[in-house]
Design an enzyme around this catalytic site. Structure first.
Site, short mmCIF file in Angstrom:
data_model
loop_
_atom_site.label_atom_id
_atom_site.label_comp_id
_atom_site.label_asym_id
_atom_site.label_seq_id
_atom_site.Cartn_x
_atom_site.Cartn_y
_atom_site.Cartn_z
N GLY A 142 58.93 18.62 -55.41
CA GLY A 142 59.42 19.41 -56.54
C GLY A 142 60.12 18.58 -57.58
CB SER A 184 55.55 15.61 -54.67
OG SER A 184 55.63 15.53 -56.07
#
Length: 587
Positions: A195, A282
Site C-alpha cells: 500500500g 509492494s
C-alpha cells in the site's frame, strides 16, 4: 523468449543456512534485541550476546507461568499463553483445518504522547483475552486497498472512503493462523501488507492466512503497522532524546516490535522461532528489505520473500523537508490555533491530520528513512557487505505491474469511485459488453499501439518495480548469497476487457500465493472458465513457498523443471486449464 513446459515431477533441493555474527545494535533499541536460541553454527560472539539478551528479555517480560505448548490435553486447542498473557482464538472447523487468532495487540496504542514515538510493548494481561476479530486498520486516506469506513472490512463502502480518513490509531495488532494438527516446529511466515507505506490493512481478504497455513504447513502471521505520516515522520525536535523516535521510522519500528513478539512466541503457536520467513508485497516487500538491513531486525530474519518491491529508502533531508511542508499545510488549514509546527500536528485528531494531507496532496509520505540508526545511512552498502549472505531469498514480480497505476498518468476514464463500483459489481461469469474504451482514455488505445497503454504501463513497471528489484537482488548476489530465486508472474486470463486493461497487474499474484479467490479487489478476474488453470497455478506456487520456508529452496517435484537461481527467473503462467512454466534471464 521463455521456454514453456507443463508441470510434472522432478527432484527437490534444499540449502542449509549458516549463522553470521550479530552486528552492533544502538542502545535503547525498541525494548531489547530478540533472544534467539543459539544455532549450532553460531559464532562465540553471537552465543555470548544471545545469553545476555535472553536475560534482558526475561527481565522485561512478566512471567505468566504458562506452558510453552499451545495445545494442552482437555483444554481449548486455541488457548495460548503468550509472553503478554493468555489468549483464545478460533477453531475454524474441519472444512478449514486451521486455528486462528485475530487482533492480538503487540504494542500499546500509539495515541496521545505515543504518537510519533517508538512503539512501546503492550502491557501484559492476566485474564484470557478473546482474539477472534481483526483489529482496526491504521489511519490512512482511503484508496482501493484501504479498509472500509465501516471497519477492517472489504465491502462496497470502501468506495465511500476514497480520499476520506479511514482506520483508527489504536491499530497495532497482528493475526496468527496455523493448521489444526498437533504438528510443532512449523516454519513461520511473517507477512507485511503493501500500500505504498501509505495505506493497507492486515484484514484485507487477500491476506487471510488460513489456506496458506494449512497447505504450506506453516504458522502464518499478518500484521498491522503505522502507515503514512503516522508511520514515517522525521521532524526537527520530535525525539525528546530518544534516538529511535528521532529516526522517524515508526512503521519500521512497529514491524520490528511485531517480529520480536513473533520470535518470542512462535513456539507457543507450534512454530519454529529459528525459521521465520519475512514476506511482504509492494511496500511490504520494501519493508522486508529494510528489515534485512536493519541492525534491530536482521537477526530475526531467517528467510525473505519480497514480492514486487526492492530496497528503497529516502534521505533524512527529504523527510525533514516533507515534515516542514506538512506543518505549513496544517497551519494554513488551522490559522486560529495557538500552536505551531509539531505541537499543532500533535493537537489534531488523526482524521483531521489525514484531511490536511489529502487537501494539500501530501499523503505520499517519504518512507523508509535512511536515518543511520534504525536503517543504515547507506543501506545498499550494508546489503553488499554480506549481512544477508546466508538468508535465502524468494522474490517475485508480475509481468505488468504498472497497469495498476493508471491514475498516476491519468489513463483511467472513470473516476476512482466509479471504477471501484464497476469492478466490485462486475460478474466475471457474465462479463457483458464492456470494452477497454470504457476504462481507458482514447490516447492509450488500442492498448498495443506505439505509446499505447501497454508501452506506458511497461515504462511504469520498469521505473517503479523491476529496476529496483534487479538492483536489490544483484547487490545480494555480489555479497556472495547463493540462494536467490525469482519468479515472473504472467497470468492474464481475466474476462475481457480486464485482460487488456490490467492483465498480469501488480498484486494479482497475491490471491494465488494465499489461495484466496473470494471477494477482493481482484474478484473481477476469477471466473468459472479460468478456475481450473488458476487453481493449478496456485497449488504450484503454494507448494514452492512451502518448500522454500521449510528448506530454503522453492524447488519441488511438481514443477517438472529446475528453478534456476537469479538472474534467471521462473515464468509462472496458466491458460484456462493448464499451467505453463518457462524461464527468462534478466541481464
Amino acid at each position: 523468449m521463455a521456454m514453456m513446459v507443463r508441470f510434472s515431477d522432478t527432484a527437490c533441493h534444499s540449502r542449509t543456512k549458516e549463522a553470521v555474527p550479530m552486528p552492533a545494535v544502538p542502545s535503547g533499541a525498541v525494548g531489547r534485541q530478540p533472544a534467539r536460541r543459539p544455532r549450532t553454527t553460531s559464532s562465540p560472539l553471537r552465543s555470548i550476546l544471545g545469553l545476555v539478551l535472553a536475560a534482558a528479555v526475561l527481565t522485561a517480560v512478566p512471567p505468566t507461568g504458562a506452558s510453552a505448548h499451545a495445545v494442552q490435553p482437555g483444554k481449548d486447542p486455541t488457548l495460548v499463553h503468550t509472553t503478554l498473557g493468555p489468549i483464545v482464538g478460533r477453531d475454524e472447523g474441519r472444512s478449514s483445518g486451521t486455528y486462528s487468532w485475530l487482533g492480538i495487540p503487540y504494542a500499546e496504542p500509539p495515541v496521545g504522547d505515543l504518537r510519533w514515538r517508538a512503539p512501546k510493548t503492550h502491557r501484559s494481561w492476566v485474564d484470557v483475552r478473546r482474539t477472534q476479530r481483526y483489529g482496526s486498520g491504521c489511519p490512512q486516506p482511503g484508496r482501493f486497498f484501504s479498509p472500509s469506513p465501516n471497519g477492517p472490512f472489504y465491502d462496497l463502502a470502501v468506495r465511500d472512503g476514497l480520499q476520506q480518513p479511514v482506520g483508527e490509531e489504536d491499530c497495532l495488532t497482528l493475526n496468527v493462523f496455523r493448521p489444526s494438527t498437533p504438528k510443532r516446529n512449523l516454519p513461520v511466515v511473517f507477512f507485511i501488507h503493501g500500500g505504498s507505506n501509505v495505506v493497507g490493512y492486515s484484514a484485507d481478504p487477500m491476506y487471510d492466512g488460513r489456506e496458506l497455513a494449512r497447505r504450506a504447513e506453516a504458522v502464518v502471521v499478518t500484521v498491522n503497522y503505522r502507515v503514512g505520516i503516522f508511520g514515517w515522520l522525521n521532524a526537527e525536535g520530535s525525539a525528546a532524546g530518544d534516538p529511535l523516535s528521532a529516526s522517524g521510522n515508526f512503521g519500521t519500528l512497529d514491524l520490528v516490535n511485531a517480529l520480536r513478539f513473533v520470535d518470542q512466541n512462535a513456539r507457543k503457536f507450534g512454530g519454529d522461532a529459528d525459521n521465520i520467513s519475512v514476506m511482504g508485497q509492494s511496500a511490504g516487500a520494501v519493508n522486508v528489505w529494510s528489515l534485512l538491513v536493519s541492525p534491530l531486525a536482521r537477526p530475526m530474519v531467517d528467510k525473505a520473500i519480497p514480492l514486487s518491491g526492492g530496497l528503497s529508502t529516502r534521505s533524512v533531508a527529504d523527510a525533514r523537508a516533507y515534515a516542514d511542508r506538512v506543518m505549513q499545510a496544517a497551519k494554513s488549514d488551522h490559522p486560529s490555533s495557538d500552536k505551531n509546527g509539531l505541537d499543532l500536528l500533535r493537537s489534531l485528531s488523526a482524521d483531521d491530520l489525514v484531511r490536511v494531507l489529502v487537501r494539500h496532496r501530501l499523503d505520499a509520505t517519504p518512507a523508509v528513512i535512511a536515518d543511520g540508526t534504525v536503517i543504515p545511512s547507506d543501506p545498499y552498502a550494508v546489503l553488499e557487505s554480506g549481512v544477508g549472505r546466508d538468508v535465502p531469498v524468494l522474490a517475485g514480480n508480475t509481468l505488468e505491474e504498472g497497469k495498476l497505476f493508471g491514475s498516476a498518468i491519468a489513463a483511467h476514464k472513470p473516476s476512482d469511485y466509479d471504477r471501484f463500483t464497476l469492478q466490485y459489481l462486475f460478474d466475471p461469469d457474465n462479463p457483458g459488453d464492456l470494452t477497454p474504451s470504457d476504462l481507458l482514455k482514447d490516447e492509450y488505445l488500442p492498448v498495443d499501439k506505439p505509446q499505447g497503454w501497454n508501452e506506458a504501463a511497461a515504462a511504469l513497471t520498469e521505473a517503479v518495480f523491476t529496476g529496483i528489484n534487479r538492483e536489490s537482488l544483484n547487490a545480494l548476489a555480489r555479497s556472495g548469497n547463493r540462494s536467490l530465486y525469482h519468479y515472473r508472474f504472467d497470468w492474464n486470463q481475466q474476462p475481457a476487457p480486464f485482460d487488456q486493461v490490467y492483465g498480469a497487474v501488480h498484486a494479482i499474484d497475491l490471491p494465488f500465493v494465499f489461495g484466496n479467490f473470494g471477494r477482493s479487489v481482484f474478484s473481477y478476474a476469477f471466473s468459472q472458465q479460468n478456475q481450473p488453470g488458476r487453481l493449478r497455478l496456485s497449488d504450484l506456487m503454494i507448494a514452492s513457498i512451502r518448500n522454500f520456508v521449510t528448506k530454503g529452496s522453492p524447488q519441488h517435484r511438481g514443477l517438472g523443471r529446475t528453478w534456476d537461481q537469479w538472474p534467471t527467473s521462473l515464468v509462472l503462467d496458466a491458460d484456462d486449464r493448464h499451467v505453463h512454466l518457462g524461464s527468462t534471464t534478466d541481464r
